[in-house]
Design an enzyme around this catalytic site. Structure first.
Site, short mmCIF file in Angstrom:
data_model
loop_
_atom_site.label_atom_id
_atom_site.label_comp_id
_atom_site.label_asym_id
_atom_site.label_seq_id
_atom_site.Cartn_x
_atom_site.Cartn_y
_atom_site.Cartn_z
N GLN A 1 0.85 -1.19 0.00
CA GLN A 1 0.00 0.00 0.00
C GLN A 1 0.89 1.24 0.00
OE1 GLN A 1 -2.36 0.49 3.55
NE2 GLN A 1 -4.15 1.10 2.40
N SER B 1 0.55 6.43 2.90
CA SER B 1 1.14 7.42 3.81
C SER B 1 2.39 8.06 3.21
CB SER B 1 1.49 6.76 5.14
OG SER B 1 0.33 6.34 5.82
N GLU C 1 -8.92 -2.71 5.29
CA GLU C 1 -7.76 -2.87 6.17
C GLU C 1 -8.20 -2.89 7.63
OE1 GLU C 1 -3.39 -0.79 7.01
OE2 GLU C 1 -4.94 0.32 5.92
N GLU D 1 -7.78 6.98 17.71
CA GLU D 1 -8.54 8.23 17.70
C GLU D 1 -9.36 8.37 16.42
OE1 GLU D 1 -5.32 8.39 20.57
OE2 GLU D 1 -5.34 7.91 18.42
#
Length: 374
Positions: A121, A124, A239, A356
């Site tokens: 992947q 990021s 995911e 979060e």
């Protein structure tokens, strides 16, 4: 129907796998296990062989009750580690299935699902992690191709991947969520450079990837031009669901092994240790049972399961620390067998979106609470 399926599955498993051997309280326990290159290569080969057997026998794409029944049976056998294939199977394949063209599906899905292709992947970036829509890797159109330039980071398995699922910016003038496109990058193409990132566990399963003028055919685009955010969400949701099932990576006898360690250290009757062991057993059961519920919205279930798994793993770390004490810092002995588990556990709270982020998803998308100020 269910009994016939279980009989067929057990016959298949008996033919291809040995029964699960008993584990010792001193056996190595690891998340993001450190292994050398030779063992990693053999793990990948074994994963590909096993996935091909699953696919050819019709056990590679189970869902619902059959998936749960098959998973329960697998716990009784010594199963090859499919970790090297998980990104391709559970992150990239769902996006192709949901958003790819018919030609793209025909070209890649069977080979991914059979384990012939591995994938990573490429999401990021150094300045775009939790705020994924801020990615800056650019793709510029040139005829029937795209020229991709940028940097990605925390790409699991990129060093052995055949394909990379890349989220790139194709319209720099559009709002950040609207100018993104998802495409497949050949990880062997000129201009692709993979550099390992050493973890505190000692391993290097993550990588940073540099893309310098990499040519990507438009035929390898997943979904519409500048519609990459929606396709990326499919991958991220898949995911989360896969990581919610990460409780299966926790040894099923984890509590018993910690209890044996407590007995070895004279802590078997310690009320604080007993409470920790009881809470850990309950947390692991909650994580496993939540993953088996069919009455939850799949997207919500993915976030809930991931949070429960993370909580259970955190409790396992706290319990291991309480039982083993300073032995966890030693470089030999019973405590050392747990070091990789303790050091690898924080990664679960980050991969697939932090705790979060999961709570925000549940609050805003599923409970209808007001969104945080943007």
């Amino acid at each position: 129907m269910t009994e016939a399926f279980v009989r067929a599955a057990r016959t298949f498993l008996d033919a291809h796998l040995p029964p699960r051997a008993p584990r010792s309280a001193t056996d190595r326990v690891a998340l993001l296990e450190e292994i050398d290159s030779a063992r990693e290569a053999e793990t990948l080969r074994a994963a590909k062989r096993w996935q091909a057997l699953l696919y050819d026998a019709g056990f590679a794409e189970l869902d619902g009750e059959r998936a749960r029944e098959f998973a329960a049976l697998l716990a009784e056998y010594e199963v090859p580690d499919l970790q090297p294939l998980l990104v391709g199977l559970h992150i990239v394949a769902p996006a192709i299935r949901e958003h790819g063209s018919a030609e793209l599906k025909a070209r890649y899905l069977p080979r991914l699902l059979r384990g012939e292709l591995t994938a990573c992947q490429l999401f990021s970036e150094p300045d775009a992690g939790s705020d994924l829509a801020a990615v800056r890797t650019r793709a510029v159109r040139e005829g029937e191709d795209w020229i991709v330039t940028g940097q990605k980071v925390w790409s699991s398995g990129a060093h052995h991947a055949d394909l990379g699922e890349a989220l790139v910016r194709t319209d720099p003038d559009a709002p950040k969520h609207a100018g993104l496109t998802l495409m497949l990058v050949d990880m062997r193409a000129p201009g692709v450079e993979v550099r390992p990132l050493r973890q505190m566990t000692g391993g290097a399963s993550f990588n940073e990837v540099f893309l310098t003028g990499v040519r990507v055919p438009d035929a390898d685009r997943i979904g519409p031009l500048n519609g990459g955010w929606k396709a990326a969400i499919t991958s991220l949701s898949s995911e989360r669901a896969a990581l919610g099932g990460a409780v299966d990576a926790v040894p099923p006898d984890l509590v018993e092994r910690l209890a044996e360690q407590a007995r070895r250290r004279g802590l078997a009757g310690d009320p604080a240790i007993l409470r920790r062991l009881g809470r850990l057993r309950a947390a692991l059961a909650a994580a496993r049972l939540t993953g088996q519920r069919a009455d939850l919205d799949p997207a919500a279930a993915a976030s809930i399961s991931k949070l429960l798994v993370n909580r259970a793993v955190a409790q396992a770390v706290e319990t291991a620390s309480a039982v083993l004490g300073p032995a966890l810092a030693a470089d030999t002995g019973d405590g050392y067998a747990w070091t990789e588990f303790v050091l690898g556990s924080p990664a679960l709270r980050i991969a697939g979106g932090t705790d979060e982020i999961q709570r925000s998803i549940l609050a805003e998308r599923h409970l209808g609470l007001p969104r945080d100020p943007r």
